[in-house]
Design a protein around this motif. Structure first.
Motif, PDB file in Angstrom:
ATOM      1  N   SER A   1       0.836  -1.207   0.000  1.00  0.00           N
ATOM      2  CA  SER A   1       0.000   0.000   0.000  1.00  0.00           C
ATOM      3  C   SER A   1       0.867   1.252   0.000  1.00  0.00           C
ATOM      4  N   LEU A   2       1.918   1.234   0.792  1.00  0.00           N
ATOM      5  CA  LEU A   2       2.810   2.391   0.862  1.00  0.00           C
ATOM      6  C   LEU A   2       3.488   2.641  -0.486  1.00  0.00           C
ATOM      7  N   LEU A   3       3.918   1.589  -1.152  1.00  0.00           N
ATOM      8  CA  LEU A   3       4.514   1.749  -2.485  1.00  0.00           C
ATOM      9  C   LEU A   3       3.512   2.352  -3.463  1.00  0.00           C
ATOM     10  N   ILE A   4       2.274   1.867  -3.419  1.00  0.00           N
ATOM     11  CA  ILE A   4       1.225   2.379  -4.304  1.00  0.00           C
ATOM     12  C   ILE A   4       0.996   3.865  -4.048  1.00  0.00           C
ATOM     13  N   VAL A   5       0.907   4.237  -2.789  1.00  0.00           N
ATOM     14  CA  VAL A   5       0.682   5.643  -2.433  1.00  0.00           C
ATOM     15  C   VAL A   5       1.848   6.516  -2.888  1.00  0.00           C
ATOM     16  N   ARG A   6       3.054   6.058  -2.620  1.00  0.00           N
ATOM     17  CA  ARG A   6       4.231   6.854  -2.994  1.00  0.00           C
ATOM     18  C   ARG A   6       4.304   7.078  -4.504  1.00  0.00           C
ATOM     19  N   ALA A   7       4.048   6.023  -5.269  1.00  0.00           N
ATOM     20  CA  ALA A   7       4.206   6.120  -6.719  1.00  0.00           C
ATOM     21  C   ALA A   7       2.969   6.640  -7.435  1.00  0.00           C
ATOM     22  N   LEU A   8       1.805   6.158  -7.066  1.00  0.00           N
ATOM     23  CA  LEU A   8       0.613   6.416  -7.875  1.00  0.00           C
ATOM     24  C   LEU A   8      -0.307   7.481  -7.302  1.00  0.00           C
ATOM     25  N   ALA A   9      -0.099   7.860  -6.059  1.00  0.00           N
ATOM     26  CA  ALA A   9      -0.898   8.937  -5.463  1.00  0.00           C
ATOM     27  C   ALA A   9      -0.073  10.216  -5.356  1.00  0.00           C
ATOM     28  N   GLY A  10       1.151  10.171  -5.852  1.00  0.00           N
ATOM     29  CA  GLY A  10       1.978  11.366  -5.839  1.00  0.00           C
ATOM     30  C   GLY A  10       2.403  11.821  -4.456  1.00  0.00           C
ATOM     31  N   ARG A  11       2.596  10.859  -3.555  1.00  0.00           N
ATOM     32  CA  ARG A  11       3.030  11.189  -2.191  1.00  0.00           C
ATOM     33  C   ARG A  11       4.329  10.452  -1.882  1.00  0.00           C
ATOM     34  N   PRO A  12       5.443  10.828  -2.554  1.00  0.00           N
ATOM     35  CA  PRO A  12       6.697  10.081  -2.415  1.00  0.00           C
ATOM     36  C   PRO A  12       7.283  10.083  -1.012  1.00  0.00           C
ATOM     37  N   SER A  13       6.880  11.028  -0.181  1.00  0.00           N
ATOM     38  CA  SER A  13       7.441  11.070   1.170  1.00  0.00           C
ATOM     39  C   SER A  13       6.528  10.440   2.220  1.00  0.00           C
ATOM     40  N   ALA A  14       5.437   9.813   1.802  1.00  0.00           N
ATOM     41  CA  ALA A  14       4.532   9.167   2.757  1.00  0.00           C
ATOM     42  C   ALA A  14       5.294   8.110   3.550  1.00  0.00           C
TER      43      ALA A  14
ATOM     44  N   ARG B   1       2.350  -3.559  -9.143  1.00  0.00           N
ATOM     45  CA  ARG B   1       3.387  -3.723 -10.167  1.00  0.00           C
ATOM     46  C   ARG B   1       3.713  -2.399 -10.856  1.00  0.00           C
ATOM     47  N   ARG B   2       2.691  -1.585 -11.126  1.00  0.00           N
ATOM     48  CA  ARG B   2       2.932  -0.253 -11.694  1.00  0.00           C
ATOM     49  C   ARG B   2       3.761   0.591 -10.740  1.00  0.00           C
ATOM     50  N   ALA B   3       3.424   0.526  -9.451  1.00  0.00           N
ATOM     51  CA  ALA B   3       4.161   1.300  -8.452  1.00  0.00           C
ATOM     52  C   ALA B   3       5.612   0.852  -8.391  1.00  0.00           C
ATOM     53  N   CYS B   4       5.824  -0.441  -8.378  1.00  0.00           N
ATOM     54  CA  CYS B   4       7.203  -0.959  -8.353  1.00  0.00           C
ATOM     55  C   CYS B   4       7.982  -0.474  -9.568  1.00  0.00           C
ATOM     56  N   ALA B   5       7.364  -0.555 -10.746  1.00  0.00           N
ATOM     57  CA  ALA B   5       8.037  -0.100 -11.967  1.00  0.00           C
ATOM     58  C   ALA B   5       8.370   1.385 -11.879  1.00  0.00           C
ATOM     59  N   ASP B   6       7.424   2.183 -11.406  1.00  0.00           N
ATOM     60  CA  ASP B   6       7.649   3.629 -11.295  1.00  0.00           C
ATOM     61  C   ASP B   6       8.765   3.964 -10.305  1.00  0.00           C
TER      62      ASP B   6
ATOM     63  N   GLY C   1      11.246   1.818  -9.398  1.00  0.00           N
ATOM     64  CA  GLY C   1      12.449   1.046  -9.627  1.00  0.00           C
ATOM     65  C   GLY C   1      12.671  -0.044  -8.600  1.00  0.00           C
ATOM     66  N   VAL C   2      11.566  -0.577  -8.061  1.00  0.00           N
ATOM     67  CA  VAL C   2      11.615  -1.632  -7.046  1.00  0.00           C
ATOM     68  C   VAL C   2      11.273  -2.951  -7.726  1.00  0.00           C
ATOM     69  N   THR C   3      12.007  -4.013  -7.388  1.00  0.00           N
ATOM     70  CA  THR C   3      11.689  -5.331  -7.921  1.00  0.00           C
ATOM     71  C   THR C   3      10.496  -5.895  -7.158  1.00  0.00           C
ATOM     72  N   PRO C   4       9.412  -6.230  -7.866  1.00  0.00           N
ATOM     73  CA  PRO C   4       8.246  -6.808  -7.188  1.00  0.00           C
ATOM     74  C   PRO C   4       8.583  -8.139  -6.525  1.00  0.00           C
ATOM     75  N   ARG C   5       7.907  -8.426  -5.427  1.00  0.00           N
ATOM     76  CA  ARG C   5       8.082  -9.723  -4.771  1.00  0.00           C
ATOM     77  C   ARG C   5       7.849 -10.843  -5.775  1.00  0.00           C
ATOM     78  N   GLY C   6       8.611 -11.900  -5.620  1.00  0.00           N
ATOM     79  CA  GLY C   6       8.417 -13.062  -6.492  1.00  0.00           C
ATOM     80  C   GLY C   6       9.080 -12.922  -7.853  1.00  0.00           C
ATOM     81  N   GLU C   7       9.723 -11.786  -8.105  1.00  0.00           N
ATOM     82  CA  GLU C   7      10.364 -11.572  -9.400  1.00  0.00           C
ATOM     83  C   GLU C   7      11.844 -11.255  -9.228  1.00  0.00           C
TER      84      GLU C   7
END
Length: 98
Positions: free
Chosen positions: A25-38, A84-89, A91-97
């Motif tokens: 959830s934190l990754l999603i918020v940081r990348a896709l909600a525009g809150r990188p410092s959350a 997965r979109r958040a990880c790509a944005d 530069g984080v490797t998604p779990r299991g990959e």
């Protein structure tokens, strides 16, 4: 904001996200909600259009699914897609990959 989900389903989704996927959830918020410092992200609502998080104890942000969901079974796929979109944005490797 409409929802095809019963209140019990929404509560179950929120509980699962908060108990098992807080980091996602934190990754999603940081990348896709525009809150990188959350520093925290708690799933606070789910409806047909988006998932909502309460970040850092107060601000609420919504992250759209990208399509309108019509049944509960779609939520898992939609969350994985956001993750997965958040990880790509970020530069984080998604779990299991690794």
């Amino acid at each position: 904001m409409s929802t095809p989900f019963t209140p019990d389903a929404v509560e179950a989704i929120k509980r699962h996200m908060n108990d098992d996927h807080a980091g996602d959830s934190l990754l999603i918020v940081r990348a896709l909600a525009g809150r990188p410092s959350a520093t925290t992200a708690v799933t606070s609502d789910v409806d047909a259009e988006a998932i909502e998080f309460t970040i850092d104890g107060g601000e609420r942000v919504r992250v759209p699914w990208g399509e309108t969901l019509t049944e509960r079974a779609q939520v898992r796929k939609a969350v994985v897609s956001l993750y997965r979109r958040a990880c790509a944005d970020l530069g984080v490797t998604p779990r299991g990959e690794h």
